[in-house]
Write a protein that holds these residues in place. Structure first.
Motif, short mmCIF file in Angstrom:
data_model
loop_
_atom_site.label_atom_id
_atom_site.label_comp_id
_atom_site.label_asym_id
_atom_site.label_seq_id
_atom_site.Cartn_x
_atom_site.Cartn_y
_atom_site.Cartn_z
N ILE A 147 0.81 -1.23 0.00
CA ILE A 147 0.00 0.00 0.00
C ILE A 147 0.84 1.27 0.00
CG2 ILE A 147 -1.94 -1.14 1.13
CD1 ILE A 147 -1.14 0.42 3.71
N HIS A 148 2.15 1.14 -0.18
CA HIS A 148 3.01 2.32 -0.17
C HIS A 148 2.60 3.27 -1.30
CE1 HIS A 148 6.58 4.84 -0.37
NE2 HIS A 148 6.84 4.42 0.86
N PRO A 149 2.57 4.57 -1.04
CA PRO A 149 2.17 5.56 -2.05
C PRO A 149 3.01 5.53 -3.33
CG PRO A 149 2.32 6.58 0.11
CD PRO A 149 2.84 5.18 0.25
N TYR A 150 4.21 5.00 -3.25
CA TYR A 150 5.07 4.93 -4.44
C TYR A 150 4.36 4.24 -5.60
CZ TYR A 150 8.77 3.46 -7.60
OH TYR A 150 9.53 3.22 -8.72
N TRP A 151 3.63 3.17 -5.27
CA TRP A 151 2.98 2.39 -6.32
C TRP A 151 1.85 3.16 -7.01
CZ3 TRP A 151 6.46 -0.94 -7.11
CH2 TRP A 151 7.13 -1.59 -6.08
N ASP A 152 1.33 4.18 -6.37
CA ASP A 152 0.25 4.99 -6.96
C ASP A 152 0.78 6.18 -7.76
OD1 ASP A 152 -1.64 3.34 -5.79
OD2 ASP A 152 -1.73 4.55 -3.96
N ALA A 153 2.06 6.36 -7.80
CA ALA A 153 2.65 7.53 -8.44
C ALA A 153 2.83 7.34 -9.95
CB ALA A 153 4.00 7.85 -7.79
N GLY A 154 2.11 6.43 -10.53
CA GLY A 154 2.19 6.20 -11.96
C GLY A 154 3.31 5.27 -12.39
N THR A 155 3.99 4.66 -11.42
CA THR A 155 5.09 3.76 -11.76
C THR A 155 4.61 2.34 -11.99
OG1 THR A 155 5.48 3.39 -9.41
CG2 THR A 155 6.79 5.09 -10.47
N GLY A 156 3.42 2.04 -11.52
CA GLY A 156 2.87 0.69 -11.73
C GLY A 156 3.31 -0.29 -10.68
N ARG A 157 2.56 -1.36 -10.61
CA ARG A 157 2.85 -2.42 -9.64
C ARG A 157 3.33 -3.69 -10.35
NH1 ARG A 157 0.03 -1.63 -4.61
NH2 ARG A 157 -1.24 0.24 -4.73
N SER A 158 4.16 -3.55 -11.32
CA SER A 158 4.59 -4.70 -12.11
C SER A 158 5.46 -5.64 -11.29
CB SER A 158 5.37 -4.23 -13.34
OG SER A 158 6.60 -3.68 -12.96
N ALA A 159 5.50 -6.87 -11.74
CA ALA A 159 6.37 -7.86 -11.10
C ALA A 159 7.83 -7.44 -11.22
CB ALA A 159 6.15 -9.24 -11.72
N ALA A 160 8.16 -6.81 -12.33
CA ALA A 160 9.54 -6.34 -12.54
C ALA A 160 9.92 -5.28 -11.50
CB ALA A 160 9.71 -5.79 -13.94
N ALA A 161 8.98 -4.40 -11.18
CA ALA A 161 9.26 -3.36 -10.19
C ALA A 161 9.48 -3.98 -8.81
CB ALA A 161 8.12 -2.35 -10.14
N ARG A 162 8.65 -4.95 -8.43
CA ARG A 162 8.82 -5.62 -7.14
C ARG A 162 10.14 -6.36 -7.09
NH1 ARG A 162 5.21 -6.99 -3.33
NH2 ARG A 162 7.17 -7.39 -2.29
N THR A 163 10.49 -7.00 -8.19
CA THR A 163 11.77 -7.72 -8.25
C THR A 163 12.93 -6.75 -8.10
OG1 THR A 163 10.82 -9.43 -9.64
CG2 THR A 163 13.21 -9.23 -9.67
N GLU A 164 12.83 -5.62 -8.76
CA GLU A 164 13.88 -4.61 -8.65
C GLU A 164 13.98 -4.05 -7.23
OE1 GLU A 164 15.35 -0.55 -10.89
OE2 GLU A 164 13.84 -1.82 -11.83
N LEU A 165 12.85 -3.87 -6.58
CA LEU A 165 12.84 -3.41 -5.19
C LEU A 165 13.57 -4.42 -4.30
CD1 LEU A 165 11.95 -1.58 -2.84
CD2 LEU A 165 9.77 -2.84 -2.85
N ARG A 166 13.25 -5.69 -4.46
CA ARG A 166 13.92 -6.73 -3.65
C ARG A 166 15.42 -6.74 -3.92
NH1 ARG A 166 9.10 -9.46 -4.89
NH2 ARG A 166 10.06 -10.54 -6.63
N HIS A 167 15.78 -6.62 -5.19
CA HIS A 167 17.20 -6.63 -5.55
C HIS A 167 17.93 -5.43 -4.92
CE1 HIS A 167 20.84 -7.18 -7.85
NE2 HIS A 167 20.75 -5.91 -8.25
N GLN A 168 17.31 -4.25 -5.01
CA GLN A 168 17.93 -3.05 -4.43
C GLN A 168 18.07 -3.20 -2.92
OE1 GLN A 168 16.29 0.62 -5.86
NE2 GLN A 168 17.09 1.79 -4.14
N ALA A 169 17.06 -3.74 -2.27
CA ALA A 169 17.12 -3.93 -0.82
C ALA A 169 18.22 -4.91 -0.44
CB ALA A 169 15.77 -4.40 -0.30
#
Length: 78
Positions: free
Chosen positions: A45-67
């Motif tokens: 529910i983080h506001p980042y996902w509502d900022a027009g960036t989308g909730r794609s699987a690629a974005a979640r994967t990139e988030l996990r990788h960055q973390a």
């Protein structure tokens, strides 16, 4: 293209990863399962996902990788 995730979102993902790893080492810990659920909700529910960036699987994967990258860098410097 590298995304610029907000620091609080990356930190929450890092906490999620640590909690998941702790649960893997000590299964059947209700407190860890609840923490994992809470952190999952905060990420979803983080506001980042509502900022027009989308909730794609690629974005979640990139988030996990960055973390994970930040976590391993912190461990090396500690």
């Amino acid at each position: 293209m590298a995304r610029n995730f907000p620091p609080d979102l990356v930190q929450t993902q890092r906490e999620w990863t640590r909690t998941y790893e702790a649960l893997a080492r000590a299964p059947f810990r209700t407190v860890l399962r609840r923490r994992l659920q809470l952190l999952s909700c905060r990420i979803a529910i983080h506001p980042y996902w509502d900022a027009g960036t989308g909730r794609s699987a690629a974005a979640r994967t990139e988030l996990r990788h960055q973390a994970r990258t930040e976590e391993s860098q912190e461990r090396r410097t500690a």
